[in-house]
Design a protein around this motif. Structure first.
Motif, PDB file in Angstrom:
ATOM      1  N   VAL A  62      50.894  44.230  34.482  1.00 46.18           N
ATOM      2  CA  VAL A  62      51.043  42.814  34.154  1.00 46.18           C
ATOM      3  C   VAL A  62      51.868  42.641  32.887  1.00 46.18           C
ATOM      4  O   VAL A  62      52.794  41.825  32.819  1.00 46.18           O
ATOM      5  N   VAL A  63      51.541  43.412  31.853  1.00 45.02           N
ATOM      6  CA  VAL A  63      52.248  43.381  30.565  1.00 45.02           C
ATOM      7  C   VAL A  63      52.653  44.821  30.236  1.00 45.02           C
ATOM      8  O   VAL A  63      51.846  45.590  29.700  1.00 45.02           O
ATOM      9  N   PRO A  64      53.870  45.237  30.563  1.00 47.42           N
ATOM     10  CA  PRO A  64      54.261  46.644  30.399  1.00 47.42           C
ATOM     11  C   PRO A  64      54.060  47.195  28.989  1.00 47.42           C
ATOM     12  O   PRO A  64      53.764  48.382  28.816  1.00 47.42           O
ATOM     13  N   GLU A  65      54.193  46.345  27.973  1.00 41.61           N
ATOM     14  CA  GLU A  65      54.107  46.822  26.589  1.00 41.61           C
ATOM     15  C   GLU A  65      52.699  46.731  26.011  1.00 41.61           C
ATOM     16  O   GLU A  65      52.487  46.978  24.819  1.00 41.61           O
TER      17      GLU A  65
ATOM     18  N   LEU B 276      48.607  39.020  27.197  1.00 45.00           N
ATOM     19  CA  LEU B 276      48.131  38.986  28.585  1.00 45.00           C
ATOM     20  C   LEU B 276      47.969  37.549  29.063  1.00 45.00           C
ATOM     21  O   LEU B 276      48.418  37.201  30.163  1.00 45.00           O
ATOM     22  N   MET B 277      47.334  36.704  28.260  1.00 42.05           N
ATOM     23  CA  MET B 277      47.088  35.329  28.691  1.00 42.05           C
ATOM     24  C   MET B 277      48.390  34.541  28.829  1.00 42.05           C
ATOM     25  O   MET B 277      48.504  33.668  29.700  1.00 42.05           O
ATOM     26  N   ARG B 278      49.358  34.826  27.974  1.00 39.90           N
ATOM     27  CA  ARG B 278      50.666  34.172  28.130  1.00 39.90           C
ATOM     28  C   ARG B 278      51.289  34.559  29.474  1.00 39.90           C
ATOM     29  O   ARG B 278      51.858  33.709  30.177  1.00 39.90           O
ATOM     30  N   LYS B 279      51.172  35.835  29.810  1.00 38.53           N
ATOM     31  CA  LYS B 279      51.758  36.304  31.070  1.00 38.53           C
ATOM     32  C   LYS B 279      51.036  35.703  32.273  1.00 38.53           C
ATOM     33  O   LYS B 279      51.670  35.289  33.258  1.00 38.53           O
TER      34      LYS B 279
ATOM     35  N   GLU C 119      60.079  39.001  41.424  1.00 39.34           N
ATOM     36  CA  GLU C 119      59.156  38.871  40.307  1.00 39.34           C
ATOM     37  C   GLU C 119      57.713  38.775  40.795  1.00 39.34           C
ATOM     38  O   GLU C 119      57.456  38.464  41.961  1.00 39.34           O
ATOM     39  N   ASN C 120      56.788  39.051  39.882  1.00 38.36           N
ATOM     40  CA  ASN C 120      55.365  38.961  40.190  1.00 38.36           C
ATOM     41  C   ASN C 120      54.701  37.943  39.262  1.00 38.36           C
ATOM     42  O   ASN C 120      55.020  37.892  38.073  1.00 38.36           O
ATOM     43  N   TYR C 121      53.780  37.174  39.814  1.00 37.63           N
ATOM     44  CA  TYR C 121      53.032  36.187  39.033  1.00 37.63           C
ATOM     45  C   TYR C 121      51.547  36.531  39.170  1.00 37.63           C
ATOM     46  O   TYR C 121      50.879  36.111  40.115  1.00 37.63           O
ATOM     47  N   PHE C 122      51.046  37.288  38.211  1.00 32.26           N
ATOM     48  CA  PHE C 122      49.691  37.819  38.330  1.00 32.26           C
ATOM     49  C   PHE C 122      48.607  36.790  38.012  1.00 32.26           C
ATOM     50  O   PHE C 122      47.429  37.060  38.221  1.00 32.26           O
TER      51      PHE C 122
ATOM     52  N   ILE D 185      40.505  49.771  50.371  1.00 31.74           N
ATOM     53  CA  ILE D 185      41.504  49.471  49.337  1.00 31.74           C
ATOM     54  C   ILE D 185      40.853  48.934  48.066  1.00 31.74           C
ATOM     55  O   ILE D 185      41.272  49.254  46.953  1.00 31.74           O
ATOM     56  N   GLY D 186      39.808  48.141  48.235  1.00 34.22           N
ATOM     57  CA  GLY D 186      39.165  47.526  47.071  1.00 34.22           C
ATOM     58  C   GLY D 186      39.543  46.062  46.987  1.00 34.22           C
ATOM     59  O   GLY D 186      40.718  45.700  47.038  1.00 34.22           O
ATOM     60  N   TRP D 187      38.539  45.211  46.855  1.00 32.57           N
ATOM     61  CA  TRP D 187      38.759  43.762  46.961  1.00 32.57           C
ATOM     62  C   TRP D 187      39.743  43.235  45.918  1.00 32.57           C
ATOM     63  O   TRP D 187      40.651  42.464  46.239  1.00 32.57           O
ATOM     64  N   TRP D 188      39.595  43.622  44.646  1.00 28.55           N
ATOM     65  CA  TRP D 188      40.510  43.093  43.631  1.00 28.55           C
ATOM     66  C   TRP D 188      41.830  43.866  43.620  1.00 28.55           C
ATOM     67  O   TRP D 188      42.880  43.303  43.291  1.00 28.55           O
ATOM     68  N   HIS D 189      41.783  45.162  43.983  1.00 22.62           N
ATOM     69  CA  HIS D 189      43.004  45.965  44.004  1.00 22.62           C
ATOM     70  C   HIS D 189      44.005  45.396  45.009  1.00 22.62           C
ATOM     71  O   HIS D 189      45.212  45.332  44.737  1.00 22.62           O
ATOM     72  N   PHE D 190      43.503  44.967  46.177  1.00 23.50           N
ATOM     73  CA  PHE D 190      44.420  44.393  47.162  1.00 23.50           C
ATOM     74  C   PHE D 190      45.078  43.135  46.610  1.00 23.50           C
ATOM     75  O   PHE D 190      46.283  42.919  46.774  1.00 23.50           O
ATOM     76  N   SER D 191      44.289  42.300  45.935  1.00 20.43           N
ATOM     77  CA  SER D 191      44.861  41.064  45.386  1.00 20.43           C
ATOM     78  C   SER D 191      45.913  41.380  44.314  1.00 20.43           C
ATOM     79  O   SER D 191      46.912  40.665  44.187  1.00 20.43           O
ATOM     80  N   HIS D 192      45.700  42.450  43.566  1.00 17.43           N
ATOM     81  CA  HIS D 192      46.635  42.826  42.508  1.00 17.43           C
ATOM     82  C   HIS D 192      47.970  43.307  43.074  1.00 17.43           C
ATOM     83  O   HIS D 192      49.044  42.839  42.654  1.00 17.43           O
ATOM     84  N   SER D 193      47.924  44.240  44.018  1.00 17.77           N
ATOM     85  CA  SER D 193      49.147  44.893  44.488  1.00 17.77           C
ATOM     86  C   SER D 193      49.773  44.242  45.713  1.00 17.77           C
ATOM     87  O   SER D 193      50.997  44.252  45.862  1.00 17.77           O
ATOM     88  N   TYR D 194      48.946  43.653  46.595  1.00 19.36           N
ATOM     89  CA  TYR D 194      49.442  43.225  47.907  1.00 19.36           C
ATOM     90  C   TYR D 194      49.368  41.713  48.133  1.00 19.36           C
ATOM     91  O   TYR D 194      49.722  41.229  49.209  1.00 19.36           O
TER      92      TYR D 194
END
Length: 522
Positions: A307-310, A327-330, A348-351, A189-198
């Protein structure tokens, strides 16, 4: 190939996120189909999708292209259109919304008689999968008319990459290693990818039944294994029955992303931006999103746009500094675990959240073993006993680049998503098979799988609507997978999860017969 003389198949995309955009791009680039409508509640995503992918005109019909705030709004508009005698605005639909919504959308659209491609997983429970299978059977549709069988496809993209289509041909048609004895397949899966999505993202929570990442991340790996070892060797030829599994077992754990693994230096911090351990933490949100993807890669696409759709639009209009500020605000957003609204938190997600303080509970490592017995009265050496072992694991350098090894009676095959090597016992030589070169854009899309899947679906719809081909023939020839196969591979996932949770071996046929009697198909 699709004939350009035919009427261009028209499609609605429900869900303008990363998957909806991927399929829309593939349709526009690789087929003669056209995206004429989108249904998406997020205004920014909807407008960006419209600008990028929706056809601005259609000389073949006076039905306008549209953008809708949700699939229900589109459905109301479509029903009014049909009631006024103007026919259907689309031939088919891509369903690319969050997993829990699939079943309700398909049930609502079924009476319209549209061709459907649904992103994986089909549904989050076996009951809902079987409900979908039931509602897609021909039955009474709108205004008392009989709905005809339509093309159905699922987002099992591994079936459609050039690498895997060549692999399957070598294995099952050319029989370069003889009969399969065993298979080992890994999804890194990938070490950072798992943390991002799962861990921080949408797929961090298991269902009430305990089903988790095996379904949401790796259901198409299980489907890939079933495609190789269960499905008929020639997808477009009917008559050959599948070689069904005998037993399924599984084990898996959440090994790392939990409070017990939190560094002591982090103390009570719950957000990376205020954590003393952040500089040494591999999973620092600042390192992953800002330092790597924004500052080093200069890529405002995935994962930053999750993380930031726009952010893509913001960077293009105001520059990278503006993107970084947003990005940093989010990433600074957080919640108090003692006062948070649990229902709201689930939505909601808190990245920027500490990976050791999230509300995740899906396993990060899981193994599945599937066995096959020799069929009674079998005389075909290719339908004998065999075993498949699947490994899903997070701590990897590679990200979703599947790899594996298949052992046969006359040789051995290795693959890594980029190449295929075959060792022959007969001549003691290794032959490496080249994979056709693809564009960089296609390679980023599951090794070309997104394009292959979209192409096959559109070609099937075109063949049915414009060439008069029977649906079952188009399904086999272009999609290469039936609804029944889709349901079966999902069922294997649910069986594996039941085996993991209950620490038992599932006997497939007995288990499957029991489930089908519990949730009968009309």
């Amino acid at each position: 190939m699709i004939s350009k003389q035919h009427k261009s198949p028209r499609f609605l995309v429900i869900g303008a996120g990363s998957r909806g955009s991927a399929y829309a791009r593939a349709v526009n680039v690789a087929t003669n189909g056209s995206i004429v409508a989108v249904a998406e509640p997020d205004l920014f995503k909807r407008r960006e999708f419209g600008k990028k992918f929706i056809s601005t005109s259609d000389e073949e019909t006076d039905v306008p292209t549209k953008e809708f705030s949700g699939w229900q709004e589109w459905l109301d508009w479509e029903l009014e259109l049909r009631a006024n005698g103007r026919g259907s605005s689309v031939d088919g639909v891509f369903i690319c919304t969050l997993d829990p919504t699939h079943v309700g959308i398909i049930q609502a659209l079924a009476p319209l008689g549209l061709h459907i491609l649904c992103e994986k997983p089909l549904a989050l429970s076996l009951k809902d999968c079987l409900s979908i299978q039931s509602c897609l059977q021909p039955r009474e549709g709108l205004h008392g008319t009989q709905t005809a069988e339509k093309v159905f496809s699922i987002g099992h993209v591994l079936r459609y990459s050039p690498h895997n289509t060549i692999l399957r041909k070598l294995l099952l048609q050319e029989r370069v290693i003889g009969s399969v004895v065993s298979l080992e397949h890994t999804e890194p899966i990938g070490w950072w990818h798992f943390s991002h999505s799962y861990v921080r993202g949408n797929w961090r929570k298991a269902t009430p039944e305990g089903v988790g990442s095996l379904l949401t991340k790796s259901c198409h790996d299980i489907d890939f294994i079933m495609w190789l070892l269960c499905s008929p060797a020639l997808d477009h030829v009917s008559g050959e029955h599948p070689h069904l599994p005998s037993t399924i077992s599984s084990s898996g754990h959440l090994t790392h992303f939990k409070k017990a693994r939190k560094p002591s230096k982090a103390g009570n911090a719950t957000n990376c931006l205020s954590c003393a351990a952040e500089p040494e933490c591999n999973f620092s949100a600042k390192k992953i999103y800002r330092d790597r993807w924004l500052q080093k890669e200069r890529d405002a696409g995935w994962p930053l746009k999750i993380v930031v759709p726009e952010i893509e639009d913001l960077v293009s209009t105001s520059g990278w500094d503006a993107g970084e500020n947003a990005l940093m605000r989010k990433l600074g957003e957080d919640y108090d675990d003692s006062t948070v609204d649990r229902q709201k938190l689930a939505e909601e997600n808190y990245f920027g959240r500490c990976v050791y303080e999230c509300d995740n509970d899906v396993v990060d490592t899981q193994q599945v073993t599937i066995t096959w017995d020799e069929e009674a009265g079998n005389t075909d050496p290719h339908r004998g006993p065999k075993t498949a072992i699947f490994n899903m694991t997070y701590p990897t350098q590679s990200q979703c680049e599947r790899r594996g090894r298949i052992y046969g009676t006359s040789g051995e095959m290795t693959y890594d998503s980029k190449s295929i090597s075959v060792y022959s016992f007969a001549d003691d030589k290794v032959v490496t098979h080249a994979i056709p070169q693809q564009s960089a854009e296609e390679m980023k899309s599951h090794g070309g799988g997104d394009y292959g899947l979209a192409r096959g679906f559109v070609e099937a719809v075109d063949a049915v609507e414009n060439a008069g081909m029977a649906v079952d023939e188009a399904q086999r020839k272009f999609v290469g997978c039936t609804l029944e196969e889709c349901i079966r591979s999902h069922a294997v996932v649910f069986a594996a999860e039941e085996a993991r949770i209950n620490r038992q071996v599932v006997h497939w046929q007995r288990w499957w017969d029991e489930k089908k009697s519990t949730f009968p198909i009309d």
